[in-house]
Write a protein that holds these residues in place. Structure first.
Motif, PDB file in Angstrom:
ATOM      1  N   GLU A   1       2.591  -4.487 -12.175  1.00 25.00           N
ATOM      2  CA  GLU A   1       1.299  -4.070 -12.739  1.00 25.00           C
ATOM      3  C   GLU A   1       1.129  -2.558 -12.714  1.00 25.00           C
ATOM      4  N   HIS A   2       1.438  -1.932 -11.587  1.00 21.10           N
ATOM      5  CA  HIS A   2       1.230  -0.483 -11.470  1.00 21.10           C
ATOM      6  C   HIS A   2       2.234   0.301 -12.315  1.00 21.10           C
ATOM      7  N   CYS A   3       3.452  -0.181 -12.399  1.00 25.00           N
ATOM      8  CA  CYS A   3       4.437   0.499 -13.248  1.00 25.00           C
ATOM      9  C   CYS A   3       4.043   0.419 -14.718  1.00 25.00           C
ATOM     10  N   GLN A   4       3.535  -0.718 -15.131  1.00 24.65           N
ATOM     11  CA  GLN A   4       3.060  -0.847 -16.507  1.00 24.65           C
ATOM     12  C   GLN A   4       1.902   0.105 -16.770  1.00 24.65           C
ATOM     13  N   LYS A   5       1.014   0.213 -15.812  1.00 24.46           N
ATOM     14  CA  LYS A   5      -0.142   1.103 -15.956  1.00 24.46           C
ATOM     15  C   LYS A   5       0.287   2.557 -16.119  1.00 24.46           C
ATOM     16  N   LEU A   6       1.322   2.962 -15.374  1.00 25.47           N
ATOM     17  CA  LEU A   6       1.766   4.358 -15.383  1.00 25.47           C
ATOM     18  C   LEU A   6       2.879   4.621 -16.404  1.00 25.47           C
ATOM     19  N   GLY A   7       3.370   3.578 -17.042  1.00 23.49           N
ATOM     20  CA  GLY A   7       4.448   3.760 -18.007  1.00 23.49           C
ATOM     21  C   GLY A   7       5.776   4.109 -17.366  1.00 23.49           C
ATOM     22  N   ILE A   8       6.019   3.568 -16.173  1.00 20.17           N
ATOM     23  CA  ILE A   8       7.266   3.819 -15.445  1.00 20.17           C
ATOM     24  C   ILE A   8       8.134   2.568 -15.510  1.00 20.17           C
ATOM     25  N   GLU A   9       9.405   2.747 -15.854  1.00 26.47           N
ATOM     26  CA  GLU A   9      10.324   1.609 -15.928  1.00 26.47           C
ATOM     27  C   GLU A   9      10.411   0.912 -14.574  1.00 26.47           C
ATOM     28  N   HIS A  10      10.441  -0.416 -14.614  1.00 26.76           N
ATOM     29  CA  HIS A  10      10.463  -1.212 -13.381  1.00 26.76           C
ATOM     30  C   HIS A  10      11.560  -2.263 -13.483  1.00 26.76           C
TER      31      HIS A  10
ATOM     32  N   MET B   1       0.810  -1.216   0.000  1.00 26.36           N
ATOM     33  CA  MET B   1       0.000   0.000   0.000  1.00 26.36           C
ATOM     34  C   MET B   1       0.841   1.264   0.000  1.00 26.36           C
ATOM     35  N   ASP B   2       1.868   1.312   0.829  1.00 27.79           N
ATOM     36  CA  ASP B   2       2.609   2.551   1.053  1.00 27.79           C
ATOM     37  C   ASP B   2       3.410   2.971  -0.171  1.00 27.79           C
ATOM     38  N   SER B   3       4.222   2.054  -0.693  1.00 27.77           N
ATOM     39  CA  SER B   3       5.054   2.414  -1.838  1.00 27.77           C
ATOM     40  C   SER B   3       4.230   2.581  -3.111  1.00 27.77           C
ATOM     41  N   THR B   4       3.112   1.857  -3.217  1.00 31.34           N
ATOM     42  CA  THR B   4       2.237   2.049  -4.379  1.00 31.34           C
ATOM     43  C   THR B   4       1.610   3.439  -4.341  1.00 31.34           C
TER      44      THR B   4
ATOM     45  N   MET C   1      11.633   6.483  -0.592  1.00 31.04           N
ATOM     46  CA  MET C   1      11.259   5.323   0.218  1.00 31.04           C
ATOM     47  C   MET C   1       9.948   5.633   0.933  1.00 31.04           C
ATOM     48  N   ALA C   2       9.086   4.620   1.072  1.00 33.74           N
ATOM     49  CA  ALA C   2       7.736   4.851   1.605  1.00 33.74           C
ATOM     50  C   ALA C   2       7.561   4.338   3.027  1.00 33.74           C
TER      51      ALA C   2
END
Length: 217
Positions: free
Chosen positions: A47-56, A12-15, A119-120
């Motif tokens: 999943e969330h990085c793909q959704k936002l277009g952020i390299e993971h 939850m926090d880092s997402t 960091m979260a």
């Protein structure tokens, strides 16, 4: 300006931090360090990085499970059930986990010409995890600046927030928390009984978010 790396677990926090600072995040890093719930978390991080277009990137740190002692790691004792407090959750501490991960992230930031590592950590972690406390964040920030040519900074916006504060921010951002993972047991569904499941339920309730997480109990 994309100037930051985020350590992203898939919880939850880092997402929430990923969505909150997406305009600044050039790269999100997840660490596969042999925890019981790594596979479940990392799938959501991806999943969330793909959704936002952020390299993971997923970086292996298997030596931690091989050499360190913690109930959080594969082969460790059972994850404790009950409240999220220092005595109950102490066995889940992975020694200096954040320090190790942050060191890797700082090296990656300097290699890529980025200025910030994010960091979260949050206020509920302070009693349990020494490398989540404000004094650690401040000391590591100074060390990162001193130890890099670019003066890389550690930024931890939620250090003094509660888990419920983070959930409220996530509600504002429209995050679907059912697409995050908290349970330290790492089963097919959240157990509903371990400290992180209890904390998750309480935070969502306090934030006024309908909890659609599938729990075993």
């Amino acid at each position: 300006m994309k100037d930051s790396i985020l350590i992203l677990s898939g919880g939850m926090d880092s997402t929430t931090l990923l969505y909150d600072y997406q305009e600044r995040i050039a790269l999100a890093i997840s660490f596969d360090y042999g925890s019981k719930h790594n596979d479940r978390e990392i799938a959501f991080a991806r999943e969330h990085c793909q959704k936002l277009g952020i390299e993971h990137l997923i970086i292996p740190l298997q030596f931690m499970a091989q050499y360190f002692e913690s109930s959080l790691l594969q082969g460790g004792e059972d994850i404790p059930e009950g409240s999220y407090d220092d005595e109950n959750m102490k066995s889940t501490v992975v020694p200096f986990r954040n320090g190790i991960m942050l060191s890797v992230a700082v090296g990656m930031a300097e290699s890529r010409g980025l200025k910030v590592v994010m960091m979260a950590n949050h206020g509920g972690d302070h009693a349990i995890y020494p490398d989540c406390r404000p004094e650690f964040v401040e000391a590591f920030d100074r060390a990162a600046q001193a130890g890099t040519y670019e003066g890389v900074r550690l930024v931890s916006p939620y250090t003094n927030w509660t888990k419920a504060d983070i959930a409220r921010r996530g509600k504002e951002l429209g995050i679907d928390y059912s697409r995050t993972w908290s349970c330290y047991k790492g089963g097919d569904r959240h157990c509903g009984r371990c400290g992180t499941c209890v904390e998750r339920r309480e935070a969502l309730a306090l934030a006024g978010i309908t909890d659609t997480t599938e729990y075993d109990a």
